[in-house]
Design an enzyme around this catalytic site. Structure first.
Site, short mmCIF file in Angstrom:
data_model
loop_
_atom_site.label_atom_id
_atom_site.label_comp_id
_atom_site.label_asym_id
_atom_site.label_seq_id
_atom_site.Cartn_x
_atom_site.Cartn_y
_atom_site.Cartn_z
N ASP A 23 42.43 55.33 -46.20
CA ASP A 23 41.74 54.01 -46.25
C ASP A 23 42.67 52.80 -46.27
O ASP A 23 42.41 51.81 -46.99
CB ASP A 23 40.79 53.96 -47.46
CG ASP A 23 39.72 55.04 -47.42
OD1 ASP A 23 39.67 55.79 -46.43
OD2 ASP A 23 38.95 55.13 -48.39
N LYS A 128 34.89 58.24 -43.09
CA LYS A 128 34.26 58.97 -44.20
C LYS A 128 33.27 58.05 -44.93
O LYS A 128 33.61 56.92 -45.26
CB LYS A 128 35.34 59.51 -45.15
CG LYS A 128 36.20 58.45 -45.81
CD LYS A 128 37.24 59.13 -46.68
CE LYS A 128 38.00 58.21 -47.58
NZ LYS A 128 37.24 57.27 -48.40
N CYS A 161 39.59 56.71 -53.95
CA CYS A 161 39.50 57.59 -52.78
C CYS A 161 40.68 58.55 -52.65
O CYS A 161 40.53 59.66 -52.13
CB CYS A 161 39.32 56.75 -51.52
SG CYS A 161 37.70 55.96 -51.49
C1 C5J Z 1 38.80 53.47 -51.91
C2 C5J Z 1 37.12 52.23 -53.13
N1 C5J Z 1 39.26 53.63 -50.68
N2 C5J Z 1 37.95 51.88 -54.09
N3 C5J Z 1 37.55 52.90 -52.04
O1 C5J Z 1 39.45 53.76 -52.88
O2 C5J Z 1 35.95 51.93 -53.18
#
Ligand code: C5J
Length: 222
Positions: A23, A128, A161
């Protein structure tokens, strides 16, 4: 190959391993995205970009498989349950229109991976809908087909994540390592705690190591 890691060395074969960057999207890394709408200081995450880029370039040069993930929802939000969309009190919710397009919606400008770490041809990009990279993505089957047994993780955010994906990976039998300086959180204490949680109890979830240790391992076989 062997990486000097915690709680003990991490042995892996490049052809059975993948670098998984979670991400690293504009929505989390840049002003005007999802991270900021939740009230976070997104500039904190920028600190890991140089080390992550260096690790990515070295891994590519060595010929290793790269997987990028994006937290991304369908335009109709059919894959975004109310339990996710309605959490907290953000300025903008998932699917709302922000300065970089609709928040966390696939294909929008804010949903793209930052330029410094952009995928190149041949690399895998997984959209995802959940926090974990294995939930509703087919990632496990894809890695199985390629004979991948070891995963080296970086990305954001460490305790959400990244940690979720590492735990999912552990449950599916992957030996997983978290690159300490290639992952970041909006909350430094949460990052520190996650690193401890991953490697505690003899590496109950996996290993941690610096990107310098990874580069040394890659160099030693170059
Ligand atoms: C991730 C989130 N990528 N913090 N998403 O950690 O919502």
């Amino acid at each position: 190959m062997r990486i000097d890691a915690i709680p003990f060395s991490y042995d892996f074969a490049l052809k059975h391993s993948a670098l998984v960057l979670i991400d690293m999207q504009r929505d989390f890394m840049e002003a005007g995205g999802f991270g900021e709408t939740l009230g976070n200081d997104v500039s904190l995450l920028q600190a890991i970009v140089p080390a992550t880029r260096k690790a990515l370039l070295a891994w590519r040069r060595a010929g290793g498989l790269v997987v990028h993930t994006r937290e991304a929802h369908a335009a109709d939000l059919s894959d975004c349950p109310a339990a996710k969309r309605n959490r907290g009190n953000p300025a903008l919710r998932i699917g709302d229109v922000g300065p970089m397009g609709r928040i966390l919606v696939a294909g929008e400008p804010g949903n793209q991976i930052i330029e410094a770490l952009a995928p190149v041809a041949g690399e895998i990009v997984i959209d995802k809908p959940g926090k974990g990279a294995f939930y509703a993505t087919g990632l496990h089957e894809l890695l199985q087909r390629r004979g991948i047994t070891h995963l080296l993780f970086g990305g954001v955010t460490t305790e959400v994540c990244v940690q979720t994906s590492m735990r999912e990976a552990n449950d599916r039998g992957y030996d997983s390592l978290l690159l300490e300086d290639c992952t970041e959180s909006y909350f430094p204490a949460f990052k520190a705690a996650t690193l401890e949680m991953v490697r505690a109890q003899g590496g109950i979830v996996g290993w941690t190591a610096t990107s310098t240790a990874l580069l040394a391992a890659l160099d030693s076989t170059a």
